[in-house]
Design a protein around this motif. Structure first.
Motif, PDB file in Angstrom:
ATOM      1  N   ALA A 226       3.327  10.716  -9.083  1.00 22.10           N
ATOM      2  CA  ALA A 226       2.618  11.062 -10.315  1.00 22.10           C
ATOM      3  C   ALA A 226       1.959  12.427 -10.227  1.00 22.10           C
ATOM      4  O   ALA A 226       1.811  13.124 -11.238  1.00 22.10           O
ATOM      5  N   ALA A 227       1.578  12.816  -9.009  1.00 26.28           N
ATOM      6  CA  ALA A 227       0.917  14.107  -8.831  1.00 26.28           C
ATOM      7  C   ALA A 227       1.884  15.276  -9.016  1.00 26.28           C
ATOM      8  O   ALA A 227       1.461  16.402  -9.301  1.00 26.28           O
TER       9      ALA A 227
ATOM     10  N   GLN B 183       4.952  14.087 -14.097  1.00 27.06           N
ATOM     11  CA  GLN B 183       4.160  13.336 -15.071  1.00 27.06           C
ATOM     12  C   GLN B 183       4.981  12.375 -15.925  1.00 27.06           C
ATOM     13  O   GLN B 183       4.441  11.695 -16.790  1.00 27.06           O
TER      14      GLN B 183
ATOM     15  N   ALA C   2       3.662   5.937  -5.490  1.00 28.83           N
ATOM     16  CA  ALA C   2       3.454   6.108  -6.929  1.00 28.83           C
ATOM     17  C   ALA C   2       2.455   7.226  -7.208  1.00 28.83           C
ATOM     18  O   ALA C   2       2.652   8.053  -8.106  1.00 28.83           O
ATOM     19  N   GLN C   3       1.374   7.267  -6.450  1.00 28.24           N
ATOM     20  CA  GLN C   3       0.362   8.304  -6.647  1.00 28.24           C
ATOM     21  C   GLN C   3       0.923   9.687  -6.314  1.00 28.24           C
ATOM     22  O   GLN C   3       0.679  10.667  -7.033  1.00 28.24           O
ATOM     23  N   HIS C   4       1.676   9.757  -5.225  1.00 32.81           N
ATOM     24  CA  HIS C   4       2.261  11.041  -4.828  1.00 32.81           C
ATOM     25  C   HIS C   4       3.253  11.534  -5.875  1.00 32.81           C
ATOM     26  O   HIS C   4       3.273  12.718  -6.228  1.00 32.81           O
TER      27      HIS C   4
ATOM     28  N   ASP D  96       0.824  -1.213   0.000  1.00 32.02           N
ATOM     29  CA  ASP D  96       0.000   0.000   0.000  1.00 32.02           C
ATOM     30  C   ASP D  96       0.858   1.264   0.000  1.00 32.02           C
ATOM     31  O   ASP D  96       0.486   2.280  -0.587  1.00 32.02           O
TER      32      ASP D  96
ATOM     33  N   LEU E 250       2.003   1.989  -3.423  1.00 32.31           N
ATOM     34  CA  LEU E 250       0.896   2.589  -4.148  1.00 32.31           C
ATOM     35  C   LEU E 250       0.803   4.077  -3.840  1.00 32.31           C
ATOM     36  O   LEU E 250       0.679   4.915  -4.745  1.00 32.31           O
ATOM     37  N   TRP E 251       0.877   4.413  -2.557  1.00 31.74           N
ATOM     38  CA  TRP E 251       0.821   5.821  -2.168  1.00 31.74           C
ATOM     39  C   TRP E 251       1.987   6.590  -2.772  1.00 31.74           C
ATOM     40  O   TRP E 251       1.823   7.720  -3.253  1.00 31.74           O
TER      41      TRP E 251
END
Length: 373
Positions: free
Chosen positions: A220-221, A224, A216-218, A210, A213-214
């Motif tokens: 990507a934000a 890019q 990767a999301q952080h 998890d 996952l966090w």
């Protein structure tokens, strides 16, 4: 480069510190081509204002506790149960432990993988992480024997402690990350009574899939570009950290020729205290990496990793390995997972989709059927 220069300039300080250590701690830190750079590590932790820097220096100098009240971790979750608070005293441990060992000697059950464990112990004796074989304590009902197969273990040594606390060595069959079966040696500190003598008020913090996952999301934000995932495995892990009292860390290995007796100089597999102590140290390695190299490393015990933009994932991967090797805490080269768009970490396959490719090329739409991290 600056940290390498620091360790060179601090060579006299490190040598002076090393000479003050208990002999078993010296064995833990003496490597073929260097001494583990503990004073330099403490300096770096102080520089980044790590809250437990002085506490850690004391433990790394005299060894980590195996029983009693253990040092809490930094910002770990406080336990709400009493699993590790209702503990027995050292006297109670010693009484119980003798009964436990006498029972094991009477049963005399030889593990199927005893030879593999014996060879591994002999190798650890050669590396300085263990010592033995020793003559049996007076209260034993059987005489101990040496390991004739290895030169360094072919003769019995005098017992260093009159009343050692002992656990039984046993084999653990596991499946490795490569899918192949592997055998590990553990010591049964649960039945030997050792773990019931530990008092812990918190729970080690582990980074799970998890957290990847966090991350990767952080990432990507804020960036890019394509991302990559990478991983490192600490070579030896807790076996690189000394314990404080070897009299607590004896191990009995039963062989067809008779019982053999050894002791540990470093933290061992099977001890609850080893899990707590090493996870605190793992927190230190990730903190150093984050602050000094701007690499967002996470860890699950001795497995380290990160997700970064492809433009500097290789730099982060290499920097983490080089930083720790410079200090003497080496990563396992055979387990390296260099930056890629896909890796299996903690048993979970992680796929990183390339945003632009999946949008511009219809042929790549099949990648959307993969579970993105």
């Amino acid at each position: 480069h600056e940290i390498q220069t620091l360790t060179t300039e601090w060579d006299d300080v490190t040598q002076q510190w090393f000479q003050t250590l208990p002999d078993h701690c010296k064995s833990a830190y003496q490597q073929p081509h260097m001494i583990t750079q503990i004073p330099g590590l403490h300096h770096l932790l102080t520089t980044i204002q790590y809250p437990h820097a002085d506490i850690l220096l004391q433990e790394l100098t005299t060894g980590f506790s195996l029983i009693g009240q253990l040092q809490p971790g930094l910002n770990w979750k406080v336990r709400t149960d009493n699993k590790y608070t209702e503990t027995q005293t050292r006297t109670e441990l010693h009484t119980y432990n003798q009964q436990y060992i006498l029972k094991k000697l009477q049963q005399g059950r030889v593990d199927t993988h005893w030879q593999l464990m014996a060879d591994e112990i002999a190798k650890e004796v050669q590396m300085g992480r263990m010592d033995g074989p020793f003559k049996a304590p007076k209260w034993w009902t059987r005489k101990s024997v040496p390991l004739q197969r290895h030169r360094r273990t072919s003769n019995l040594k005098p017992l260093p402690h009159s009343d050692p606390n002992i656990a039984l060595a046993f084999s653990i069959e596991q499946t490795g990350s490569d899918g192949k079966a592997k055998i590990r040696r553990g010591e049964d500190w649960r039945h030997s009574g050792h773990n019931r003598s530990c008092n812990m008020t918190d729970q080690p913090y582990h980074h799970t899939p998890d957290h990847y996952l966090w991350l990767a999301q952080h990432t990507a934000a804020t960036d890019q570009t394509a991302q990559q995932v990478w991983g490192h495995d600490h070579d030896g892990a807790y076996r690189q950290l000394p314990l404080d009292d070897p009299s607590l860390a004896y191990v009995l290995l039963l062989t067809p020729d008779g019982p053999t007796l050894w002791l540990h100089h470093v933290l061992l597999f099977g001890s609850a205290a080893s899990v707590w102590s090493y996870n605190r140290f793992g927190d230190v390695l990730t903190s150093l990496s984050r602050v000094l190299t701007a690499t967002p490393v996470v860890h699950f015990v001795d497995d380290y990793g990160s997700i970064q933009p492809q433009t500097h994932a290789t730099s982060g991967f290499q920097a983490f390995g080089h930083l720790n090797s410079t200090l003497g805490f080496h990563m396992k080269t055979s387990k390296e997972q260099p930056p890629q768009h896909e890796h299996k970490i903690q048993g979970v396959q992680k796929y990183i989709q390339t945003p632009l490719a999946s949008q511009s090329d219809p042929a790549n739409n099949a990648s959307s059927r993969l579970l993105p991290l």
